[in-house]
Design a protein around this motif. Sequence first.
Motif, PDB file in Angstrom:
ATOM      1  N   HIS A  18      57.144  13.728  -7.705  1.00 50.10           N
ATOM      2  CA  HIS A  18      56.257  12.930  -8.553  1.00 50.10           C
ATOM      3  C   HIS A  18      54.791  13.089  -8.162  1.00 50.10           C
ATOM      4  N   CYS A  19      54.542  13.567  -6.941  1.00 48.52           N
ATOM      5  CA  CYS A  19      53.167  13.736  -6.465  1.00 48.52           C
ATOM      6  C   CYS A  19      52.495  14.881  -7.215  1.00 48.52           C
ATOM      7  N   ILE A  20      51.308  14.627  -7.754  1.00 49.78           N
ATOM      8  CA  ILE A  20      50.606  15.654  -8.534  1.00 49.78           C
ATOM      9  C   ILE A  20      49.312  16.100  -7.865  1.00 49.78           C
ATOM     10  N   ILE A  21      49.181  15.840  -6.565  1.00 48.72           N
ATOM     11  CA  ILE A  21      48.060  16.393  -5.810  1.00 48.72           C
ATOM     12  C   ILE A  21      48.384  17.855  -5.528  1.00 48.72           C
ATOM     13  N   ASP A  22      47.601  18.760  -6.070  1.00 49.32           N
ATOM     14  CA  ASP A  22      47.918  20.194  -6.011  1.00 49.32           C
ATOM     15  C   ASP A  22      48.169  20.679  -4.585  1.00 49.32           C
ATOM     16  N   GLN A  23      47.339  20.261  -3.664  1.00 45.06           N
ATOM     17  CA  GLN A  23      47.447  20.767  -2.291  1.00 45.06           C
ATOM     18  C   GLN A  23      48.772  20.370  -1.650  1.00 45.06           C
ATOM     19  N   VAL A  24      49.356  19.287  -2.129  1.00 45.28           N
ATOM     20  CA  VAL A  24      50.637  18.819  -1.589  1.00 45.28           C
ATOM     21  C   VAL A  24      51.804  19.411  -2.365  1.00 45.28           C
ATOM     22  N   SER A  25      51.726  19.352  -3.693  1.00 45.65           N
ATOM     23  CA  SER A  25      52.852  19.804  -4.518  1.00 45.65           C
ATOM     24  C   SER A  25      53.039  21.316  -4.474  1.00 45.65           C
ATOM     25  N   ASN A  26      51.994  22.059  -4.145  1.00 47.75           N
ATOM     26  CA  ASN A  26      52.090  23.522  -4.109  1.00 47.75           C
ATOM     27  C   ASN A  26      52.169  24.080  -2.693  1.00 47.75           C
ATOM     28  N   ILE A  82      52.081   6.289 -14.667  1.00 47.09           N
ATOM     29  CA  ILE A  82      51.353   6.352 -13.404  1.00 47.09           C
ATOM     30  C   ILE A  82      52.030   5.486 -12.346  1.00 47.09           C
ATOM     31  N   GLU A  83      52.250   6.069 -11.171  1.00 46.71           N
ATOM     32  CA  GLU A  83      52.828   5.342 -10.030  1.00 46.71           C
ATOM     33  C   GLU A  83      51.758   4.960  -9.018  1.00 46.71           C
ATOM     34  N   SER A  84      50.869   5.941  -8.746  1.00 48.98           N
ATOM     35  CA  SER A  84      49.933   5.763  -7.639  1.00 48.98           C
ATOM     36  C   SER A  84      48.571   6.355  -7.949  1.00 48.98           C
ATOM     37  N   TYR A  85      47.586   5.839  -7.220  1.00 48.24           N
ATOM     38  CA  TYR A  85      46.215   6.336  -7.327  1.00 48.24           C
ATOM     39  C   TYR A  85      45.682   6.705  -5.941  1.00 48.24           C
ATOM     40  N   ALA A  86      44.728   7.643  -5.934  1.00 50.68           N
ATOM     41  CA  ALA A  86      43.990   7.967  -4.721  1.00 50.68           C
ATOM     42  C   ALA A  86      42.570   7.431  -4.856  1.00 50.68           C
ATOM     43  N   THR A  87      42.074   6.820  -3.803  1.00 54.27           N
ATOM     44  CA  THR A  87      40.701   6.333  -3.805  1.00 54.27           C
ATOM     45  C   THR A  87      39.741   7.516  -3.648  1.00 54.27           C
ATOM     46  N   LEU A  88      38.462   7.254  -3.829  1.00 60.16           N
ATOM     47  CA  LEU A  88      37.456   8.303  -3.636  1.00 60.16           C
ATOM     48  C   LEU A  88      37.523   8.850  -2.216  1.00 60.16           C
ATOM     49  N   GLN A  89      37.705   7.970  -1.246  1.00 57.41           N
ATOM     50  CA  GLN A  89      37.751   8.405   0.151  1.00 57.41           C
ATOM     51  C   GLN A  89      38.968   9.291   0.411  1.00 57.41           C
ATOM     52  N   GLN A  90      40.093   8.933  -0.163  1.00 56.03           N
ATOM     53  CA  GLN A  90      41.294   9.758   0.004  1.00 56.03           C
ATOM     54  C   GLN A  90      41.120  11.119  -0.660  1.00 56.03           C
ATOM     55  N   GLN A  91      40.489  11.133  -1.816  1.00 53.45           N
ATOM     56  CA  GLN A  91      40.209  12.401  -2.499  1.00 53.45           C
ATOM     57  C   GLN A  91      39.300  13.286  -1.657  1.00 53.45           C
ATOM     58  N   LYS A  92      38.256  12.689  -1.081  1.00 49.49           N
ATOM     59  CA  LYS A  92      37.302  13.460  -0.276  1.00 49.49           C
ATOM     60  C   LYS A  92      37.967  14.030   0.968  1.00 49.49           C
ATOM     61  N   LEU A  93      38.900  13.275   1.538  1.00 49.04           N
ATOM     62  CA  LEU A  93      39.612  13.763   2.717  1.00 49.04           C
ATOM     63  C   LEU A  93      40.380  15.036   2.384  1.00 49.04           C
ATOM     64  N   VAL A  94      41.097  15.017   1.253  1.00 49.67           N
ATOM     65  CA  VAL A  94      41.839  16.207   0.823  1.00 49.67           C
ATOM     66  C   VAL A  94      40.877  17.360   0.534  1.00 49.67           C
ATOM     67  N   GLN A  95      39.768  17.075  -0.115  1.00 52.51           N
ATOM     68  CA  GLN A  95      38.789  18.112  -0.441  1.00 52.51           C
ATOM     69  C   GLN A  95      38.192  18.743   0.808  1.00 52.51           C
ATOM     70  N   MET A  96      37.935  17.934   1.827  1.00 53.81           N
ATOM     71  CA  MET A  96      37.387  18.455   3.084  1.00 53.81           C
ATOM     72  C   MET A  96      38.327  19.478   3.712  1.00 53.81           C
ATOM     73  N   PHE A  97      39.609  19.133   3.758  1.00 56.80           N
ATOM     74  CA  PHE A  97      40.576  20.054   4.345  1.00 56.80           C
ATOM     75  C   PHE A  97      40.780  21.283   3.462  1.00 56.80           C
ATOM     76  N   THR A  98      40.676  21.095   2.164  1.00 51.33           N
ATOM     77  CA  THR A  98      40.803  22.230   1.246  1.00 51.33           C
ATOM     78  C   THR A  98      39.681  23.244   1.485  1.00 51.33           C
ATOM     79  N   MET A  99      38.479  22.761   1.752  1.00 49.18           N
ATOM     80  CA  MET A  99      37.340  23.642   2.044  1.00 49.18           C
ATOM     81  C   MET A  99      37.585  24.462   3.308  1.00 49.18           C
TER      82      MET A  99
END
Length: 253
Positions: free
Chosen positions: A76-84, A41-58
């Motif tokens: 190395h980034c495994i956030i689907d919305q970014v890596s894909n 593991i290199e990095s973590y996302a906080t709950l707020q950062q996760q919610k921000l991505v989820q809002m835009f995904t919606m």
Amino acid sequence: MTQSSRVFVFTDLDDSLFSSKRKHTKTADSQVASINKSGQIESYATLQQQKLVQMFTMLKASFIAVTGRRTSSYAHCIIDQVSNSEYAIVSHGALILDDNAALLPCWIKYLNNNYDMKHWQEKLTQTHCQLIDYFSAIKCEARVRLIVDHDICTYICIKIPTHNLQESLLTKINLYLQQLDFSIHGNEGNFAVLPPYASKELAVNYLVKKLNMSDKDVIFGIGDSLSDLPFMRNLDFAIFPKSSQIMKAISHV
């Protein structure tokens, strides 16, 4: 929002969508955001950062990374919305990738048509050696790396060790770097020495034009450092974390 309207999110990664293990205070809500080539593991996302991505995904937003990371680190980034995503801007804006993480041919053609790439490649290599000698002379154990991405010299990365982070020394280093024939991005003990084609603003503007974005579309920019402001200021909305370099710069307002 009209049916023809699209949503785009140009986003920095480190300290914007996630932060390193060193900076992150892990909680039960923390989500792994990037791993290294060994699977650690290199990095973590906080709950707020996760919610921000989820809002835009919606909103069915298209995410486009705008990062200082080179291609291998971006992977190395495994956030689907970014890596894909369909495109990614890496190496501080020097390169634009397609959805297979390959160089975008039209961008390379643009660089070759607008910049003397041979000159800047040689100048980066020479300056890299010059900086190694400089830090040795001032007895600073800085890590100085010439970042080569897809066989292109993109920028020089400088990391000052924690025990050398005295304000007087950083001021001295910054003054020296400002004399170089490059743009300089500094954040705490990290510096990037950038040739003119390593520009997040330049790359973002190129994709805005390429994707025919118009006033019917809604375009967001997310970033944390002062070097992100140039690309963010041209978009419809700018978002930055409360602990960011940008917020510190305007904290007196």
